[in-house]
Design an enzyme around this catalytic site. Structure first.
Site, PDB file in Angstrom:
ATOM      1  N   TYR A 158       4.785  46.930  19.106  1.00 27.71           N
ATOM      2  CA  TYR A 158       5.264  47.175  20.291  1.00 27.71           C
ATOM      3  C   TYR A 158       6.276  46.073  20.503  1.00 27.71           C
ATOM      4  CZ  TYR A 158       6.476  48.209  25.240  1.00 27.71           C
ATOM      5  OH  TYR A 158       6.912  48.710  26.377  1.00 27.71           O
ATOM      6  N   LYS A 177      10.382  46.505  20.478  1.00 23.26           N
ATOM      7  CA  LYS A 177      11.210  46.231  21.667  1.00 23.26           C
ATOM      8  C   LYS A 177      12.292  44.969  21.175  1.00 23.26           C
ATOM      9  CE  LYS A 177       9.848  48.966  24.445  1.00 23.26           C
ATOM     10  NZ  LYS A 177      10.781  50.294  25.024  1.00 23.26           N
TER      11      LYS A 177
END
Length: 299
Positions: A154, A158
């Protein structure tokens, strides 16, 4: 602020995405509500229509080019044009790296990073055809700005989205398109697994107000994030592009771009011994904290 606009919001069936879709509709936009779950997307469309707005659902996973093209085509077919796209869709597969499988990594990167790329590309292609600019808001996360334990996949996705934001802003400035990264913090199910926030998320889901001390620290509801999004999608933000802007609770933040914190030169280049000699007194004082609770220079 968005009267007459046509906006696509991905991952809009729940949580932050639902708040985004409803907020842009309340501001006058027609909305393409995307989600992988028809039982989530349908009710959001119904809520918007019941309130007098215009919305249509596209049920499809974000990531494939076919989905991105379908989202743009639906906006044009249903509402005549495309003015903005918000890349909110995402999934979590949280594990420490030793326990993270290839599928855990690939699934998160496919949805967040590749999905942002394919949707942004499809929107930019349409903006060029229309010839009158557009808005892209690519949703990042604090996890992409600093360490987030158990979220290698993640965090990488991001961080990539914020890097993509700056490059796309540079590539599209001449055609009147703005591209910004939204870095939201909200008490939703996405953070419910964090022990310190579990009770607060449960309280919000019961309809209780967020305590003042949490709001002041930058934690609030999904609805607290939406006003910044609406602003970035509006004509008022025509001069705001290439930025990473955070919002949560009572707080709005402007994240800095990466920049050189210190530098040294040595005529003729460096040897390992020379680096070791110079590093401590010259460069070490400028090392940056990599996580909220890490001291500066920690290695």
């Amino acid at each position: 602020m968005l009267s007459g606009k046509v906006i696509v919001v991905t991952g809009a069936g729940r949580g932050l995405g639902r708040a985004y879709a409803r907020a842009v509709a309340d501001s006058g936009a027609a909305v393409v509500v995307n989600d992988v779950d028809a039982d989530a997307a349908g009710p959001v469309v119904d809520e918007i229509v019941a309130a007098g707005g215009r919305a249509v659902a596209v049920v499809a996973p974000v990531g494939p080019t076919e989905t991105a093209d379908r989202l743009v085509a639906t906006a044009v077919a249903e509402f005549g044009r495309l003015d903005a796209l918000v890349t909110n869709a995402g999934v979590l597969r949280d594990r420490t790296v030793a326990k993270m499988s290839d599928d855990d990594f690939d699934t998160v990167v496919e949805t967040h990073l590749r999905g942002t790329f394919t949707c942004a590309r499809a929107a930019i292609t349409r903006f060029r055809e229309q010839g009158d600019g557009g808005r892209l808001v690519l949703v990042g996360s604090p996890a992409g700005q600093r360490a987030s334990f158990g979220q290698t996949n993640y965090s990488a996705a991001k961080a990539g989205i914020v890097g993509m934001t700056r490059t796309l802003a540079a590539e599209t400035a001449r055609i009147g398109v703005t591209v910004n990264a939204l870095v939201p913090v909200a008490l939703t199910r996405m953070v419910a697994s964090i022990p310190a926030l579990t009770d607060a998320v449960a309280a919000v889901e019961r309809g209780e107000p967020v305590p003042a001390h949490l709001r002041e620290s930058g934690l609030g509801t999904a609805e607290d994030v939406a006003p910044l999004l609406v602003y970035l999608l509006s004509d008022a933000a025509a001069d705001v592009t290439g930025q990473a802007l955070g919002v949560g609770g009572d707080r709005i933040t402007v994240w800095s771009h990466p920049a050189v914190a210190a530098e040294m030169s040595r005529e003729g280049g460096w040897t390992p011994e020379g680096v070791a000699e110079a590093f401590g007194p010259q460069l070490a004082p400028h090392l940056q904290p990599y996580a909220p609770d890490a001291p500066a220079g920690a290695r």
